[in-house]
Structures are given as structure tokens and as C-alpha cells.
Design a protein around this motif. Structure first.
Motif, mmCIF file in Angstrom:
data_model
loop_
_atom_site.group_PDB
_atom_site.id
_atom_site.type_symbol
_atom_site.label_atom_id
_atom_site.label_comp_id
_atom_site.label_asym_id
_atom_site.label_seq_id
_atom_site.Cartn_x
_atom_site.Cartn_y
_atom_site.Cartn_z
ATOM 1 N N ASP A 189 11.559 -22.578 -16.495
ATOM 2 C CA ASP A 189 10.734 -22.816 -17.893
ATOM 3 C C ASP A 189 11.128 -23.038 -18.302
ATOM 4 O O ASP A 189 11.927 -22.627 -19.089
ATOM 5 C CB ASP A 189 10.154 -21.415 -17.133
ATOM 6 C CG ASP A 189 9.904 -20.785 -15.445
ATOM 7 O OD1 ASP A 189 8.833 -22.034 -15.334
ATOM 8 O OD2 ASP A 189 10.376 -19.773 -15.012
ATOM 9 N N THR A 216 14.767 -24.696 -10.482
ATOM 10 C CA THR A 216 13.265 -24.328 -11.510
ATOM 11 C C THR A 216 13.675 -24.668 -12.014
ATOM 12 O O THR A 216 14.010 -23.629 -13.189
ATOM 13 C CB THR A 216 12.431 -23.142 -10.543
ATOM 14 O OG1 THR A 216 12.076 -22.830 -9.161
ATOM 15 C CG2 THR A 216 11.005 -22.073 -11.655
ATOM 16 N N ARG A 259 7.029 -30.639 -8.676
ATOM 17 C CA ARG A 259 7.011 -30.826 -7.732
ATOM 18 C C ARG A 259 7.351 -31.874 -7.190
ATOM 19 O O ARG A 259 7.016 -32.790 -7.044
ATOM 20 C CB ARG A 259 5.651 -30.082 -6.895
ATOM 21 C CG ARG A 259 5.727 -28.660 -7.530
ATOM 22 C CD ARG A 259 4.456 -27.841 -6.511
ATOM 23 N NE ARG A 259 3.913 -26.304 -6.957
ATOM 24 C CZ ARG A 259 3.657 -25.905 -7.151
ATOM 25 N NH1 ARG A 259 2.066 -26.835 -6.352
ATOM 26 N NH2 ARG A 259 2.422 -24.519 -7.804
ATOM 27 N N GLN A 274 19.214 -27.628 -4.427
ATOM 28 C CA GLN A 274 18.719 -26.585 -4.273
ATOM 29 C C GLN A 274 17.959 -25.922 -5.076
ATOM 30 O O GLN A 274 17.678 -25.242 -5.705
ATOM 31 C CB GLN A 274 19.942 -25.789 -3.356
ATOM 32 C CG GLN A 274 20.063 -26.651 -2.322
ATOM 33 C CD GLN A 274 21.191 -25.318 -1.405
ATOM 34 O OE1 GLN A 274 22.102 -24.665 -2.284
ATOM 35 N NE2 GLN A 274 21.794 -25.690 -0.630
ATOM 36 N N HIS A 275 16.566 -25.911 -4.395
ATOM 37 C CA HIS A 275 15.338 -24.643 -5.335
ATOM 38 C C HIS A 275 15.264 -24.582 -6.513
ATOM 39 O O HIS A 275 14.987 -23.520 -7.625
ATOM 40 C CB HIS A 275 15.967 -23.638 -4.838
ATOM 41 C CG HIS A 275 15.734 -23.470 -2.812
ATOM 42 N ND1 HIS A 275 14.078 -23.426 -2.442
ATOM 43 C CD2 HIS A 275 16.557 -23.175 -2.383
ATOM 44 C CE1 HIS A 275 14.683 -23.660 -1.126
ATOM 45 N NE2 HIS A 275 16.123 -23.018 -0.773
ATOM 46 N N SER A 324 13.827 -29.492 -4.010
ATOM 47 C CA SER A 324 15.581 -29.251 -3.691
ATOM 48 C C SER A 324 15.669 -30.794 -3.154
ATOM 49 O O SER A 324 14.175 -31.272 -2.432
ATOM 50 C CB SER A 324 15.056 -28.866 -2.531
ATOM 51 O OG SER A 324 14.965 -27.096 -2.399
ATOM 52 N N ARG A 366 6.372 -24.083 -17.080
ATOM 53 C CA ARG A 366 6.912 -24.596 -15.555
ATOM 54 C C ARG A 366 7.182 -26.038 -15.197
ATOM 55 O O ARG A 366 5.753 -26.347 -15.048
ATOM 56 C CB ARG A 366 6.853 -23.741 -14.142
ATOM 57 C CG ARG A 366 7.656 -23.883 -13.259
ATOM 58 C CD ARG A 366 7.179 -22.813 -11.623
ATOM 59 N NE ARG A 366 8.137 -21.826 -12.694
ATOM 60 C CZ ARG A 366 8.473 -20.654 -11.348
ATOM 61 N NH1 ARG A 366 7.902 -19.818 -10.739
ATOM 62 N NH2 ARG A 366 8.698 -19.454 -12.330
ATOM 63 N N ALA A 381 16.381 -21.127 -12.172
ATOM 64 C CA ALA A 381 16.850 -20.991 -11.666
ATOM 65 C C ALA A 381 17.358 -21.636 -10.443
ATOM 66 O O ALA A 381 16.633 -23.356 -10.691
ATOM 67 C CB ALA A 381 15.836 -19.977 -10.801
ATOM 68 N N GLY A 382 17.831 -21.926 -9.403
ATOM 69 C CA GLY A 382 17.786 -22.846 -8.332
ATOM 70 C C GLY A 382 19.844 -22.929 -8.509
ATOM 71 O O GLY A 382 21.111 -23.099 -9.346
ATOM 72 N N ASP A 422 9.221 -27.072 -10.273
ATOM 73 C CA ASP A 422 9.058 -25.615 -9.295
ATOM 74 C C ASP A 422 9.505 -26.484 -8.108
ATOM 75 O O ASP A 422 9.325 -27.004 -7.641
ATOM 76 C CB ASP A 422 7.434 -25.920 -9.221
ATOM 77 C CG ASP A 422 6.382 -24.780 -8.881
ATOM 78 O OD1 ASP A 422 7.956 -23.998 -8.372
ATOM 79 O OD2 ASP A 422 5.982 -24.593 -8.818
ATOM 80 N N ASN A 423 10.725 -25.518 -7.498
ATOM 81 C CA ASN A 423 11.266 -25.595 -6.548
ATOM 82 C C ASN A 423 11.954 -26.390 -6.112
ATOM 83 O O ASN A 423 10.973 -27.447 -5.039
ATOM 84 C CB ASN A 423 10.610 -24.761 -5.717
ATOM 85 C CG ASN A 423 11.467 -24.130 -4.458
ATOM 86 O OD1 ASN A 423 12.494 -23.660 -4.533
ATOM 87 N ND2 ASN A 423 10.531 -23.523 -3.579
#
Ligand code: ADP
Ligand code: MG
Length: 277
Positions: free
Chosen positions: A13, A11, A227, A8-9, A24, A18, A58-59, A21-22
Motif C-alpha cells: 500500500d 501486498t 494482481r 507469498q501474499h 504470490s 494498493r 504484508a507478505g 494485492d496479495n
């Protein structure tokens, strides 16, 4: 239906770059999914997050319902999840100086007492199990050779035997055929498919050749610049769609050696070498 992988989400870096990137996605137990993308699209980075070899910026990631990491922090009991995950990498990941059978037995180490693993002491039953796994991947005659003496294709098959002995429920194969000739590539992909069918392994295999995704994986998740740009049936991956998704990078997803430098129009026109298997 149980969920094998849940991202889930996600990310990631690297300094200011990056790489993911987000992202899911969900993989159900029993699926065989291709992770498709040109080099640099983020396939390896994504795969390394699943057992927690990399921590996300993140995620959240869950494997078989267990949290692996959330918000950049690894879960405390990560060893339990890792014991269910088998790996096959592009760079052959065997211990070269050890016999093939010992490399396969290494799949048992996660459930072996630490002092036994230090001594590499394995029982007769365990050795039998390792030999059976080598029979299953068709290289039992190499059991006592040093791993360094195997061909690339044989090394990947030994890595798959190690996943079998480990009893891996999720196999992550990161470009397992990128360094192999077409014939060996086919054998390795067929074995992955067999593990998926007969040993209840969920398989996530990254590829940069779309022909193999179409031939062996019902579903493809395609990455571009970190992505998810496509998630659906592999059979729908026509050259037109890929050109749409990747622009001029789409050429990299077709292997000139297999296609004569021309992308196939669809699965029905794949080179015979791929269909005949
Ligand atoms: P792929 O496996 O699809 O070829 P990667 O996941 O290896 O792609 O890499 C995705 C991007 O992230 C690339 O641009 C790569 O250079 C970058 N990258 C990967 N690992 C690192 C790292 N440790 N430090 C900095 N950049 C990295
Ligand atoms: Mg990679």
C-alpha cells in the motif's frame, strides 16, 4: 529444481492506494519469465521488492531460499542476496561521466574491499573480465568511451555486461526495451535469453509489449491493478485472452509500431521483424 524467487501474499500500500494485492508466485532457477502489464499495473513495484529496495505492507519474499523480507521487515543479511541480483532498468542506469568499462567494473564492487572501491582500483584480471563481458554483449569497441555517448541499446547492453561481471544469478530487467527501437529491443532481449541459456541466469523481465514476451519468454506472469491475472505459457496469450484479462487496456500491450495497430492473432502471425531474429 531450486527456487530462485518465492513471493507469498505480497501486498503493498502507498498511503491508501494498493499497488500490489496479495501477489504470490514462484520462479524456478533457470527460468526466463516475462512480467507483463499495462503501465501502472505494479511491475516496477513488484520488482523493487525482490532485492528489498521497497518493504512490503504484508507478505514474504525469498530469493534463492534466503529470506529478503517478511511482514514488512528486511532480513539482516540482505547484502548477500543483493550481490546475486543484477539490474537493468528502463531509465539507463549507467554513470554517464565514467567510461563504459568502469561502469561494467562497478558490477564487482559488492565483492571488493571498500577502500579499493572508493579508489575504483581494479586489477588487470578484473579489467580483462570486464572486456570479455563487453565482447559477449558486442560493444567492446565502446569500452573507453564515456557512458553518456552510447545509444540507448548500447547502454542496456553495457548494463547486461555489468550483470555478467557481477556473476548475477538473478537478473531483474524492468522494462529494459521500453525506450528502444525494435532492432535494439531485439538485441537486448536476445542477450537476456543468451544469459539465461549460457550463464545460468534466472531472468525476470517486465515488458508491456506482449509480442516480446511471446517471442522470448516461455512463461508470462501478467499483472493488472496489482494482481496476478495470468501465470502460464506465453504462447497461450492470444488477443482474445488479453482482452479478457485487460479489457480496453489490452491495446496498450500491443505495440502499434510493430503490429500496424492490430494485435496479432497468435505467435504464428507475429510481424516478420520479430520472427526473423
Ligand atoms: P508499472 O511499473 O507496472 O508501470 P508501478 O509499479 O510503477 O507500475 O506502479 C503501480 C502503481 O503504484 C501506480 O498506480 C503508481 O502510481 C503507484 N505507485 C508506484 N510507486 C509509488 C509511490 N512511491 N508512491 C505512491 N504511489 C506509487
Ligand atoms: Mg514500471
Amino acid at each position: 529444481m531450486t527456487t530462485a524467487v518465492e513471493i507469498q501474499h505480497l501486498t503493498k500500500d502507498f498511503s491508501s492506494f494498493r499497488a500490489l494485492d496479495n501477489v504470490s508466485l514462484t520462479v524456478r532457477q533457470g527460468e526466463m519469465v516475462a512480467l507483463l502489464g499495462a503501465s501502472g499495473s505494479g511491475k516496477s513495484t513488484l520488482m523493487r521488492h525482490l532485492p528489498g529496495f521497497l518493504t512490503a505492507s504484508a507478505g514474504e519474499i525469498r530469493v534463492f531460499g534466503q529470506t529478503v523480507q517478511a511482514g514488512g521487515r528486511l532480513a539482516g543479511d540482505i547484502r548477500r542476496v543483493r550481490s546475486q541480483i543484477g539490474f537493468v532498468f528502463q531509465q539507463f542506469n549507467l554513470v554517464n561521466r565514467l567510461p563504459v568499462i568502469t561502469n561494467v567494473l562497478i558490477g564487482l564492487l559488492h565483492r571488493t574491499a571498500w577502500w579499493r572501491s572508493l579508489l575504483m582500483r581494479f586489477s588487470t584480471v578484473e579489467r580483462q573480465q570486464a572486456l570479455e563481458a563487453l565482447v559477449a554483449v558486442g560493444i567492446e569497441q565502446t569500452a573507453w568511451q564515456r557512458a553518456a555517448t552510447l545509444s540507448g541499446g548500447q547502454q542496456q547492453r553495457a548494463a547486461l555486461a555489468r550483470c555478467l561481471v557481477q556473476g548475477a544469478k538473478l537478473v531483474l530487467a524492468d522494462e529494459p526495451i521500453a525506450s528502444l527501437d525494435p532492432e535494439s529491443s531485439r538485441k537486448v532481449m536476445e542477450l537476456l535469453a543468451k544469459m539465461n541459456r549460457e550463464h545460468d541466469c534466472t531472468v525476470l523481465v517486465s515488458l508491456h509489449q506482449v509480442e516480446f514476451a511471446i517471442r522470448y519468454c516461455p512463461r508470462t506472469i501478467a499483472l493488472n491493478n496489482g494482481r496476478v491475472v495470468y501465470d502460464g505459457p506465453s504462447s497461450a496469450l492470444t488477443p482474445a485472452l488479453l482482452a479478457d484479462l485487460y479489457g480496453s487496456d489490452a491495446r496498450e500491450l500491443f505495440d502499434p509500431a510493430l503490429t500496424g495497430d492490430r494485435p496479432p492473432a497468435n505467435a504464428a502471425t507475429l510481424p516478420e521483424t520479430l520472427i526473423a531474429a
